[in-house]
Scaffold this motif. Structure first.
Motif, PDB file in Angstrom:
ATOM      1  N   PRO A  59     139.560  -3.695 132.847  1.00  0.00           N
ATOM      2  CA  PRO A  59     138.347  -3.197 133.497  1.00  0.00           C
ATOM      3  C   PRO A  59     137.112  -3.616 132.712  1.00  0.00           C
ATOM      4  N   PRO A  60     135.928  -3.568 133.333  1.00  0.00           N
ATOM      5  CA  PRO A  60     134.714  -4.082 132.697  1.00  0.00           C
ATOM      6  C   PRO A  60     134.455  -3.581 131.279  1.00  0.00           C
ATOM      7  N   PRO A  61     134.690  -2.286 130.949  1.00  0.00           N
ATOM      8  CA  PRO A  61     134.385  -1.855 129.574  1.00  0.00           C
ATOM      9  C   PRO A  61     135.233  -2.523 128.504  1.00  0.00           C
ATOM     10  N   THR A  62     136.336  -3.179 128.881  1.00  0.00           N
ATOM     11  CA  THR A  62     137.164  -3.881 127.891  1.00  0.00           C
ATOM     12  C   THR A  62     136.655  -5.300 127.633  1.00  0.00           C
ATOM     13  N   HIS A  63     135.697  -5.759 128.425  1.00  0.00           N
ATOM     14  CA  HIS A  63     135.041  -7.060 128.244  1.00  0.00           C
ATOM     15  C   HIS A  63     136.032  -8.233 128.237  1.00  0.00           C
ATOM     16  N   PRO A  64     136.814  -8.381 129.306  1.00  0.00           N
ATOM     17  CA  PRO A  64     137.774  -9.490 129.340  1.00  0.00           C
ATOM     18  C   PRO A  64     137.122 -10.862 129.311  1.00  0.00           C
ATOM     19  N   LEU A  65     135.941 -10.991 129.922  1.00  0.00           N
ATOM     20  CA  LEU A  65     135.280 -12.298 129.931  1.00  0.00           C
ATOM     21  C   LEU A  65     134.821 -12.692 128.531  1.00  0.00           C
ATOM     22  N   ALA A  66     134.313 -11.735 127.769  1.00  0.00           N
ATOM     23  CA  ALA A  66     133.888 -12.026 126.397  1.00  0.00           C
ATOM     24  C   ALA A  66     135.082 -12.449 125.551  1.00  0.00           C
ATOM     25  N   LEU A  67     136.226 -11.784 125.746  1.00  0.00           N
ATOM     26  CA  LEU A  67     137.431 -12.184 125.016  1.00  0.00           C
ATOM     27  C   LEU A  67     137.852 -13.586 125.430  1.00  0.00           C
TER      28      LEU A  67
ATOM     29  N   MET B  69     143.099   0.603 129.225  1.00  0.00           N
ATOM     30  CA  MET B  69     142.264   1.761 128.913  1.00  0.00           C
ATOM     31  C   MET B  69     142.879   2.993 129.546  1.00  0.00           C
ATOM     32  N   THR B  70     142.877   4.100 128.828  1.00  0.00           N
ATOM     33  CA  THR B  70     143.335   5.349 129.423  1.00  0.00           C
ATOM     34  C   THR B  70     142.327   5.783 130.490  1.00  0.00           C
ATOM     35  N   PRO B  71     142.754   6.573 131.469  1.00  0.00           N
ATOM     36  CA  PRO B  71     141.812   7.052 132.478  1.00  0.00           C
ATOM     37  C   PRO B  71     140.617   7.779 131.876  1.00  0.00           C
TER      38      PRO B  71
ATOM     39  N   LEU C  46     138.232   5.179 130.381  1.00  0.00           N
ATOM     40  CA  LEU C  46     137.571   4.416 131.440  1.00  0.00           C
ATOM     41  C   LEU C  46     136.490   5.254 132.110  1.00  0.00           C
ATOM     42  N   THR C  47     136.787   6.516 132.362  1.00  0.00           N
ATOM     43  CA  THR C  47     135.785   7.403 132.970  1.00  0.00           C
ATOM     44  C   THR C  47     134.577   7.558 132.063  1.00  0.00           C
ATOM     45  N   ARG C  48     134.839   7.623 130.770  1.00  0.00           N
ATOM     46  CA  ARG C  48     133.753   7.816 129.807  1.00  0.00           C
ATOM     47  C   ARG C  48     132.866   6.574 129.675  1.00  0.00           C
ATOM     48  N   THR C  49     133.433   5.399 129.768  1.00  0.00           N
ATOM     49  CA  THR C  49     132.694   4.172 129.458  1.00  0.00           C
ATOM     50  C   THR C  49     132.208   3.406 130.687  1.00  0.00           C
ATOM     51  N   LEU C  50     132.801   3.664 131.845  1.00  0.00           N
ATOM     52  CA  LEU C  50     132.356   2.975 133.047  1.00  0.00           C
ATOM     53  C   LEU C  50     131.034   3.585 133.509  1.00  0.00           C
ATOM     54  N   PRO C  51     130.042   2.769 133.867  1.00  0.00           N
ATOM     55  CA  PRO C  51     128.772   3.314 134.354  1.00  0.00           C
ATOM     56  C   PRO C  51     129.004   4.261 135.531  1.00  0.00           C
ATOM     57  N   GLU C  52     128.210   5.318 135.571  1.00  0.00           N
ATOM     58  CA  GLU C  52     128.430   6.348 136.587  1.00  0.00           C
ATOM     59  C   GLU C  52     128.375   5.787 138.001  1.00  0.00           C
ATOM     60  N   GLU C  53     127.527   4.769 138.214  1.00  0.00           N
ATOM     61  CA  GLU C  53     127.414   4.210 139.563  1.00  0.00           C
ATOM     62  C   GLU C  53     128.681   3.458 139.986  1.00  0.00           C
ATOM     63  N   ASP C  54     129.568   3.214 139.016  1.00  0.00           N
ATOM     64  CA  ASP C  54     130.828   2.529 139.331  1.00  0.00           C
ATOM     65  C   ASP C  54     132.025   3.466 139.347  1.00  0.00           C
TER      66      ASP C  54
ATOM     67  N   LEU D 142     137.172   4.236 140.212  1.00  0.00           N
ATOM     68  CA  LEU D 142     138.216   4.853 139.390  1.00  0.00           C
ATOM     69  C   LEU D 142     139.541   5.040 140.143  1.00  0.00           C
ATOM     70  N   PRO D 143     139.530   5.494 141.405  1.00  0.00           N
ATOM     71  CA  PRO D 143     140.813   5.600 142.119  1.00  0.00           C
ATOM     72  C   PRO D 143     141.532   4.255 142.259  1.00  0.00           C
ATOM     73  N   ALA D 144     140.773   3.168 142.326  1.00  0.00           N
ATOM     74  CA  ALA D 144     141.399   1.846 142.419  1.00  0.00           C
ATOM     75  C   ALA D 144     142.149   1.517 141.130  1.00  0.00           C
ATOM     76  N   TYR D 145     141.539   1.832 139.991  1.00  0.00           N
ATOM     77  CA  TYR D 145     142.211   1.574 138.714  1.00  0.00           C
ATOM     78  C   TYR D 145     143.434   2.471 138.545  1.00  0.00           C
ATOM     79  N   ALA D 146     143.358   3.694 139.051  1.00  0.00           N
ATOM     80  CA  ALA D 146     144.514   4.582 138.989  1.00  0.00           C
ATOM     81  C   ALA D 146     145.659   4.046 139.842  1.00  0.00           C
ATOM     82  N   ARG D 147     145.340   3.589 141.034  1.00  0.00           N
ATOM     83  CA  ARG D 147     146.362   2.985 141.909  1.00  0.00           C
ATOM     84  C   ARG D 147     146.942   1.730 141.271  1.00  0.00           C
TER      85      ARG D 147
END
Length: 205
Positions: free
Chosen positions: A33-41, A156-158, A161-169, A173-178
């Motif tokens: 997910p975006p907070p893990t910065h896969p593109l930067a890695l 990332m644990t749920p 992810l909830t803590r670091t993902l911008p609120e507008e996104d 979260l249900p998509a990542y859970a699925r």
């Protein structure tokens, strides 16, 4: 289960070692997910591969989204469509992953669709040599049947992810859970990286 803390630099080395263990061209997915910065890695791994004399091509999955008229058919905040219908998996196969395969032409298109302008990118094809590496970076990539040679899952644990993902996104979260439940990305990955704190990753063995 064994967990080994590593530095970000060591993580890059671990991924490079996975690539080096494969002969010929390699199609590598860096999934998280975006907070893990896969593109930067992906960019850091590409730099390390380049220093070893291999040609890397970094592909951002966000440049292979379907047109807005298709992916937003059920609204801009539909988590099921975000998981199942946003990525143009067919375009990724056709323009990147199949050509980069062992029997492919080696002619890959790094970017297909500009999601902001909602039009095709005017990008040039890249000729991937026999030992070239495609680094596909993005979220929700595994469990789709994409032809990949190596997969790294940035987990990332749920709660994290909830803590670091911008609120507008948070609607995603249900998509990542699925994704975690139905597609089991950890079982598909060659390397699972615990990424609740991306600057302090750990490897799960």
């Amino acid at each position: 289960m064994q967990v080994t803390p590593v530095t970000p630099a060591r993580l890059v080395d671990e991924v490079v070692e996975l690539v080096d263990a494969r002969p010929g061209r390699v199609r590598l997915a860096l999934d998280g997910p975006p907070p893990t910065h896969p593109l930067a890695l992906a960019e850091r791994v590409a730099d390390a591969l380049r220093a070893r004399g291999r040609l890397p091509v970094v592909v951002n999955a966000d440049d292979f989204l379907r047109p807005a008229s298709v992916r937003l058919e059920f609204g801009r905040e539909d988590p099921d469509e975000f998981l199942d219908g946003w990525l143009d998996a067919g375009g990724l196969r056709r323009e990147v992953l199949d050509p980069a395969g062992p029997a492919g032409s080696g002619r890959v298109l790094p970017r297909l669709w500009d999601a902001v302008a909602d039009r095709a990118h005017r990008d040039r094809y890249v000729e991937l040599p026999g030992d070239g590496v495609v680094l596909l970076a993005g979220a929700l990539l595994l469990g789709r049947g994409l032809p990949l040679d190596v997969a790294v899952h940035l987990r990332m644990t749920p709660a994290a992810l909830t803590r670091t993902l911008p609120e507008e996104d948070h609607w995603t979260l249900p998509a990542y859970a699925r994704y975690a439940e139905e597609r089991a990305p950890e079982s598909e990955a060659d390397l699972v990286v615990l990424s609740d704190h991306p600057t302090r990753p750990a490897l799960r063995h």
